[in-house]
Structure formats: structure tokens, C-alpha cells
Write a protein that holds these residues in place. Structure first.
Motif, PDB file in Angstrom:
ATOM      1  N   MET A 566      -5.616 -20.941 -12.686  1.00  0.00           N
ATOM      2  CA  MET A 566      -5.480 -20.373 -11.349  1.00  0.00           C
ATOM      3  C   MET A 566      -4.063 -19.853 -11.136  1.00  0.00           C
ATOM      4  O   MET A 566      -3.856 -18.751 -10.598  1.00  0.00           O
ATOM      5  CB  MET A 566      -5.820 -21.415 -10.291  1.00  0.00           C
ATOM      6  CG  MET A 566      -5.954 -20.866  -8.886  1.00  0.00           C
ATOM      7  SD  MET A 566      -7.511 -19.996  -8.616  1.00  0.00           S
ATOM      8  CE  MET A 566      -8.630 -21.394  -8.376  1.00  0.00           C
ATOM      9  N   LEU A 567      -3.081 -20.604 -11.576  1.00  0.00           N
ATOM     10  CA  LEU A 567      -1.699 -20.182 -11.400  1.00  0.00           C
ATOM     11  C   LEU A 567      -1.355 -18.998 -12.301  1.00  0.00           C
ATOM     12  O   LEU A 567      -0.515 -18.158 -11.933  1.00  0.00           O
ATOM     13  CB  LEU A 567      -0.759 -21.361 -11.679  1.00  0.00           C
ATOM     14  CG  LEU A 567      -0.866 -22.514 -10.668  1.00  0.00           C
ATOM     15  CD1 LEU A 567       0.040 -23.671 -11.071  1.00  0.00           C
ATOM     16  CD2 LEU A 567      -0.534 -22.052  -9.259  1.00  0.00           C
ATOM     17  N   SER A 568      -2.011 -18.892 -13.437  1.00  0.00           N
ATOM     18  CA  SER A 568      -1.785 -17.725 -14.296  1.00  0.00           C
ATOM     19  C   SER A 568      -2.347 -16.464 -13.635  1.00  0.00           C
ATOM     20  O   SER A 568      -1.771 -15.379 -13.768  1.00  0.00           O
ATOM     21  CB  SER A 568      -2.411 -17.942 -15.679  1.00  0.00           C
ATOM     22  OG  SER A 568      -3.827 -17.867 -15.628  1.00  0.00           O
ATOM     23  N   LEU A 569      -3.478 -16.594 -12.923  1.00  0.00           N
ATOM     24  CA  LEU A 569      -4.013 -15.467 -12.152  1.00  0.00           C
ATOM     25  C   LEU A 569      -3.012 -15.039 -11.080  1.00  0.00           C
ATOM     26  O   LEU A 569      -2.818 -13.846 -10.831  1.00  0.00           O
ATOM     27  CB  LEU A 569      -5.349 -15.843 -11.512  1.00  0.00           C
ATOM     28  CG  LEU A 569      -6.537 -16.076 -12.430  1.00  0.00           C
ATOM     29  CD1 LEU A 569      -7.738 -16.588 -11.630  1.00  0.00           C
ATOM     30  CD2 LEU A 569      -6.920 -14.811 -13.182  1.00  0.00           C
ATOM     31  N   LEU A 570      -2.394 -16.018 -10.453  1.00  0.00           N
ATOM     32  CA  LEU A 570      -1.419 -15.723  -9.402  1.00  0.00           C
ATOM     33  C   LEU A 570      -0.212 -14.985  -9.974  1.00  0.00           C
ATOM     34  O   LEU A 570       0.280 -14.018  -9.363  1.00  0.00           O
ATOM     35  CB  LEU A 570      -0.985 -17.020  -8.720  1.00  0.00           C
ATOM     36  CG  LEU A 570      -0.011 -16.882  -7.546  1.00  0.00           C
ATOM     37  CD1 LEU A 570      -0.610 -16.026  -6.440  1.00  0.00           C
ATOM     38  CD2 LEU A 570       0.351 -18.263  -6.995  1.00  0.00           C
ATOM     39  N   ASP A 571       0.259 -15.397 -11.131  1.00  0.00           N
ATOM     40  CA  ASP A 571       1.386 -14.709 -11.762  1.00  0.00           C
ATOM     41  C   ASP A 571       1.043 -13.248 -12.058  1.00  0.00           C
ATOM     42  O   ASP A 571       1.849 -12.341 -11.820  1.00  0.00           O
ATOM     43  CB  ASP A 571       1.768 -15.416 -13.075  1.00  0.00           C
ATOM     44  CG  ASP A 571       2.488 -16.735 -12.840  1.00  0.00           C
ATOM     45  OD1 ASP A 571       3.003 -16.931 -11.721  1.00  0.00           O
ATOM     46  OD2 ASP A 571       2.518 -17.566 -13.764  1.00  0.00           O
ATOM     47  N   LEU A 572      -0.162 -13.027 -12.578  1.00  0.00           N
ATOM     48  CA  LEU A 572      -0.603 -11.670 -12.890  1.00  0.00           C
ATOM     49  C   LEU A 572      -0.715 -10.833 -11.618  1.00  0.00           C
ATOM     50  O   LEU A 572      -0.303  -9.664 -11.577  1.00  0.00           O
ATOM     51  CB  LEU A 572      -1.948 -11.735 -13.615  1.00  0.00           C
ATOM     52  CG  LEU A 572      -2.540 -10.424 -14.134  1.00  0.00           C
ATOM     53  CD1 LEU A 572      -1.574  -9.737 -15.094  1.00  0.00           C
ATOM     54  CD2 LEU A 572      -3.872 -10.711 -14.830  1.00  0.00           C
ATOM     55  N   PHE A 573      -1.254 -11.427 -10.575  1.00  0.00           N
ATOM     56  CA  PHE A 573      -1.406 -10.751  -9.285  1.00  0.00           C
ATOM     57  C   PHE A 573      -0.039 -10.348  -8.725  1.00  0.00           C
ATOM     58  O   PHE A 573       0.136  -9.215  -8.231  1.00  0.00           O
ATOM     59  CB  PHE A 573      -2.127 -11.692  -8.317  1.00  0.00           C
ATOM     60  CG  PHE A 573      -2.215 -11.200  -6.904  1.00  0.00           C
ATOM     61  CD1 PHE A 573      -3.199 -10.310  -6.513  1.00  0.00           C
ATOM     62  CD2 PHE A 573      -1.311 -11.643  -5.944  1.00  0.00           C
ATOM     63  CE1 PHE A 573      -3.278  -9.861  -5.208  1.00  0.00           C
ATOM     64  CE2 PHE A 573      -1.387 -11.205  -4.639  1.00  0.00           C
ATOM     65  CZ  PHE A 573      -2.374 -10.309  -4.269  1.00  0.00           C
TER      66      PHE A 573
END
Length: 592
Positions: A566-573
Motif C-alpha cells: 500500500m505504501l509503495s502505491l502511495l510513493d508511486l502516486f
């Protein structure tokens, strides 16, 4: 306005009683609706003051296409949210958009605070600020009945009002619109209450004929859209069972939030299903003005109020989100108990989703000993109606320090009393009725008002093309920008597949507004960037988002979720959002 290249803005200062009208040519390019409201909010917002300060604005707006095409039925309400401290944005149907169009305005800006309770009457010739002392303290239904009897404009009139929750500044109080619709979520009702504003009655009789030179083209485009709405399956489910069709579907997917998300399936899902409501409780279906679909499903609730045989019948609207929040999320096992709780919450003018999620936290917190019976004034157990009714009464009375904290919302209460790991909020906003996977939780968290309606992340979880990672982030981001455009019209989001960019372009051109698909897509991104700018001015930082541990403990449609992913998605976003901000950082600011 439809009759000129300007936006007519009605400004009302409740502190001074001053009322003036501006014709804003500079705002015409935003096409009304969300675009217009966002720019007006940016101009009038006081980032240095509390969300409930008198200086903070109420912004109401409609779109250029309101009333003249099918399902273009919504009004947007923008404000600073007292629940999150950040961007507040809500939509309602009913007759609100029609009434404001016929009154002759594209937007209304309300600021200040009346010395005593008042309500507004907005008409085509005059605007009145009327005393509302007798209405203060009444529930939503009683206030609406009084105003309908007192004020003119039947058939072309909309009545917006708050209940006791908004008066008491409960920070997730909503605004009832024409009985069956709402400006829900994020505390817009508390903003009304902070201004001593009980209600707004809007009516009008103005006429805006389509120019003769474009009428033939307009009629053809109108018919094309109408046929899409009524003769294809694009909106069929909304007319049939409505959104409650989701209950059994999500249950089968292992995606239905149950008992404060301790589970994602519910043994009594059939009892609360759209099918069961249709068979046993549905009495009729109604539609917002300008919509041929009829998605508003009304249920009959009968209950005894006296002995031996004194019964009362109430009709109220139901859909998936209240059934989730006040049904499965609280372990309610009967439709009757769900409807009884919904009636109580609706009467006070509370937001059903936020209230249900708050009650879910409170039930688990009570079970774990974080809050006790003396503070609650009752006992709480999943599936037991009486305790919930007592808590809702005490919440609106704000009977002690626990209820003062609960009136601030789930996130605040959990920080005060514990249980943050099972306080189901995203961006301080209570979760919605989907545990489908990363898209649902991530989409609501990064949505600019922290709503599942910003980008429909839950729907991408259910897509055949579903891929975690860049595909999901791109899909969520592009959908949110597209909805910034759609919400300029303002079309009901149930019709989002009807109003693709090509159709929107046709609709504008058919009334003489020559825009391209590229220009409209660019406008959607500009509005998205403006909302980002507002959020940053209010102190929001995506990097501080919290994902409750419960999301990663309870299996979803896509199995067990990983906080690391989930946090990796946030970084990409964040990287993609930074590019949008850099692209639009030269846009002219108000006053420059």
C-alpha cells in the motif's frame, strides 16, 4: 449563465445582511459546477481560521448543462470540512439544481454568521434572510414540513435544511435536500449550524430557451443521451434494485465490511439485500428532477409506538452505503432494526456512513474496555439496536466528554480513547462500503476529499484488467481527473458511463459552446491541480496518510493486503502528482 458568457454569483453575508450579485466573465471558462465552485472556494477560503469560523464560506454551484440534459441533476457544495480540516465537497440531487437555475444563479457564496437562527429564501426577484428561531431545535422532517407550507414555489422549489446535529456542530452532520437526498459526508451541516443557518429555500420561474439556431442539433444530442440512459443497460441496475444489489455481490466476493471490518462476509447478507428490500419493504421509486431513471428506492418502516395497537409508518430512502454502515458494519440482522436506526440518524441530520463507522469503533472499544457503560450510558454489542439508539441520542446531546470527542468524528475519538488500529478512517474520513482490495482503500485515501466517489478505486479492484502497481495508480488518477470534468456539468455519477468525454463535448457544442475534447480533458486536470493547491494551503500532506491495521488483517476480494505494498502505491502516486503540480504551477492565482 445559459444566456451569456458569464457566471452569475449571488453573495450573501449573514453577519451584515449584505446581498449582492456579480456577473463573472472571468469564471465562465470553468463551465460551472465543480470548476466554478473550486475557484470560488479558493478566492473566499480562510486557511488561517477554524473550519467553523464565521468567515469561512459556503459555496453552492450548478453547471451550464443543469436541467437541459438527462441526469444532469446535481448541485455541488464546497466548504472547509470541520471533520478533516481540509477540502469539503459534496453533491446532492433532488430539485436543488433546477431551483437554482430557475432562480437565475450559477452559484451562491454565503459567509458570516447571523446573530440569531435564520433561513434564506432565494428567488428570482429577491433574496430574504428570515428568522428561524421557531425552527431551531427541530428535526429534518419537521423543519422541511414547515418550510414547504410557508414558502412559495411548489414544484420548482428546493429545501435544504439541517437537523439538531448540525445545530450542535457535530462534525459529520449533513444537509438534507428535498427529504430523500443529502449533502452528506465531511460535515457540511455543521458549517450551516456554525452560521446559525437552519435552511435555504430556493425557487424560481425564469426560462432559458435553447437558441433557435442550435435547437435542432441540441434535440438530436438530447435524444441520443436519453436513449443511452433509458434503452441500454448502462443505468439499468440503478432503476432495478438500485445500489443495494451490491450487498450480495460483495458478500460473495469476500468484500462486504462486517462488524467493524472484523470480517468481509456477513451471515445475514440476504436479510439486508436489495432483493429482500424490494420484496418486503419497497413502496415506490422516485427520481431527481431531470432524470428518467428513478434510482431513489423508498422503503416502508412500520413500528409500534404505543399499546395496544398504535403503529406508525415512515417512508425513507435506502441504498448500499447506509445498509453497509448501519447494517452489516454493525452486525444488524433484520431490516426492521436497520430502518429504525436509519430513521433516527436521518431525523437528526447525521451522515449515515460516518455515524455507522463511528458506532463500529465504539462497539469494539466498549468490548475491549477502552470506554465503559457509565460513559456511554448504555451497553454496546454488534447487532443490538437499543444501545445504538441510545448512543445516537447522546451523541447529538453531547452529554459528556466521550460524546464531545465522538462528535469530532471516529479518528478524533480513537486518538482520545484508543483503538486507532480499528478506527476505520482514511484521511480522517470514515471508510465506505467496500473491502475489495488496494483500489478501495488507496483510492479513498488519496481522493482529494477522501471519498470513494472521487475515483472509484473499488471498481478497479473488480476489473478484469486489474493489476496492482502502476496500472492501478494511473487508473485511479485518470478517473479522478475525469470526474473533475464530469462534475462541472454536474452529471449524476451513476451516469458516468453515459457521459464520456465525446458525449460531453457533443452536449456543450449542441448549445453553442465550441470546446474540444482536449480542452475538456485539460480543464479536468486544471481543476484537479486547483484542489491539490487548496489542500496544500490547508496543511494536507499525502505522506502523512494513515492506513488502519484492520485493512491488512481482514482478507479482501484480493486476499490479505500488505501495508508495504500500500505504501509503495502511495510513493508511486506522489511522483505522478508532483508532475501535475509542476505542470500547473504557473497558473494565475486569484488576485494576481
Amino acid at each position: 449563465m445559459l444566456d451569456g458568457r458569464y457566471m452569475r454569483v449571488l453573495n450573501i453575508d449573514l453577519s451584515s445582511g449584505k446581498i449582492d450579485i456579480e456577473d463573472r466573465e472571468d469564471l465562465y471558462e470553468y463551465l460551472g459546477g465543480l470548476g466554478l465552485a473550486t475557484k470560488l472556494l479558493e478566492e473566499n477560503l480562510r486557511c488561517d481560521l477554524d473550519p467553523l469560523a464565521p468567515e469561512q464560506p459556503i459555496i453552492l454551484s450548478i453547471g451550464l448543462l443543469s436541467t437541459i440534459y438527462p441526469v444532469v441533476t446535481k448541485m455541488v457544495y464546497m466548504f472547509r470540512s470541520p471533520l478533516t480540516g481540509n477540502l469539503g465537497e459534496s453533491y446532492a440531487g433532488g430539485r436543488a439544481a433546477l431551483a437554482l437555475r430557475y432562480a437565475g444563479y450559477d452559484a451562491v457564496v454565503i459567509s458570516g454568521k447571523a446573530e440569531r437562527p435564520v433561513y434564506l429564501v432565494i428567488g428570482p426577484q429577491v433574496v430574504h434572510i428570515r428568522k428561524a428561531d421557531p425552527l431551531w431545535g427541530t428535526g429534518v422532517e419537521e423543519a422541511g414540513r414547515y418550510l414547504r407550507e410557508l414558502e412559495p414555489g411548489r414544484g420548482f422549489r428546493s429545501t435544504l435544511r439541517i437537523g439538531q446535529a448540525g445545530e450542535k456542530l457535530v462534525k459529520f452532520a449533513g444537509v438534507n435536500v428535498d427529504t430523500y437526498r443529502h449533502f452528506g459526508r465531511l460535515g457540511g451541516g455543521a458549517v450551516f449550524g456554525s452560521k446559525n443557518l437552519k435552511a435555504i429555500v430556493i425557487h424560481g420561474d425564469r426560462h432559458y430557451p435553447i437558441p433557435k439556431e442550435v435547437f435542432k442539433n441540441y434535440k438530436e444530442v438530447y435524444q441520443e443521451i436519453y436513449e443511452k440512459v433509458t434503452e441500454t443497460d448502462l443505468m439499468e441496475k440503478y432503476h432495478d434494485l438500485g445500489t443495494p444489489v451490491n450487498i450480495l455481490r460483495l458478500n460473495a466476493m469476500n468484500a462486504l465490511p462486517t462488524r467493524n471490518l472484523q470480517s468481509s462476509t456477513f451471515d445475514y447478507a440476504e436479510e439486508l439485500s436489495g432483493e429482500a428490500f424490494a420484496q418486503h419493504n419497497l413502496v415506490r421509486q422516485v427520481a431527481c428532477i431531470g432524470c428518467p431513471v428513478g434510482c431513489i428506492h423508498l422503503a416502508l418502516h412500520r413500528h409500534r409506538f404505543g399499546e395496544p395497537q398504535e403503529w406508525e409508518s415512515t417512508v425513507m430512502s435506502y441504498d448500499h452505503e447506509p445498509i453497509f454502515a448501519l447494517g452489516t458494519f454493525l452486525g444488524m440482522t433484520t431490516r426492521s432494526d436497520f430502518l429504525a436506526l436509519l430513521e433516527k440518524i436521518e431525523g437528526y441530520g447525521l451522515d449515515a456512513i460516518s455515524t455507522g463507522v463511528l458506532l463500529g469503533w465504539a462497539t469494539e472499544a466498549f468490548k475491549r474496555g477502552l470506554i465503559d457503560e457509565d460513559l456511554l450510558g448504555t451497553r454496546l454489542e454488534f447487532g443490538c439496536l437499543d444501545g445504538y439508539l441510545t448512543v445516537v441520542d447522546n451523541l447529538v446531546k453531547i452529554s459528556n466528554h466521550l460524546y464531545r470527542a465522538m462528535a469530532e468524528g471516529t479518528e478524533f475519538a480513537a486518538r482520545q480513547y484508543g483503538g486507532l488500529e480499528f478506527a476505520m478512517t482514511l484521511g480522517k474520513h470514515e471508510m465506505t462500503g467496500y473491502h475489495t482490495g488496494y483500489g478501495a482503500a488507496f483510492g479513498q485515501a488519496v481522493g482529494l476529499r477522501h471519498s470513494h466517489l472521487d475515483n472509484a478505486g473499488y471498481s478497479f479492484d473488480q476489473s478484469e484488467d486489474y493489476e496492482e502497481g502502476e496500472w492501478l495508480v494511473d487508473s485511479i488518477l485518470e478517473e479522478e481527473k475525469l470526474r473533475c470534468l464530469t462534475n462541472c456539468l454536474i452529471v449524476c455519477l451513476f451516469a458516468r458511463k453515459v457521459y464520456d468525454v465525446e458525449t460531453i463535448t457533443k452536449a456543450y457544442r449542441a448549445i453553442g459552446l465550441n470546446v474540444s475534447q482536449e480542452q475538456l480533458i485539460e480543464l479536468g486536470e486544471r481543476i484537479y491541480a486547483a484542489k491539490l493547491r487548496i489542500k496544500e494551503k490547508l496543511g494536507f500532506d499525502f505522506r502523512e496518510l494513515r492506513f488502519p491495521r484492520r485493512f491488512f488483517e481482514t482478507p479482501s476480494l484480493h486476499g490479505q493486503l500488505s501495508e508495504e505494498k500500500m505504501l509503495s502505491l502511495l510513493d508511486l502516486f506522489l511522483k505522478k502528482v508532483e508532475k501535475i503540480k509542476n505542470k500547473h504551477n504557473l497558473e494565475r492565482q486569484p488576485g494576481q
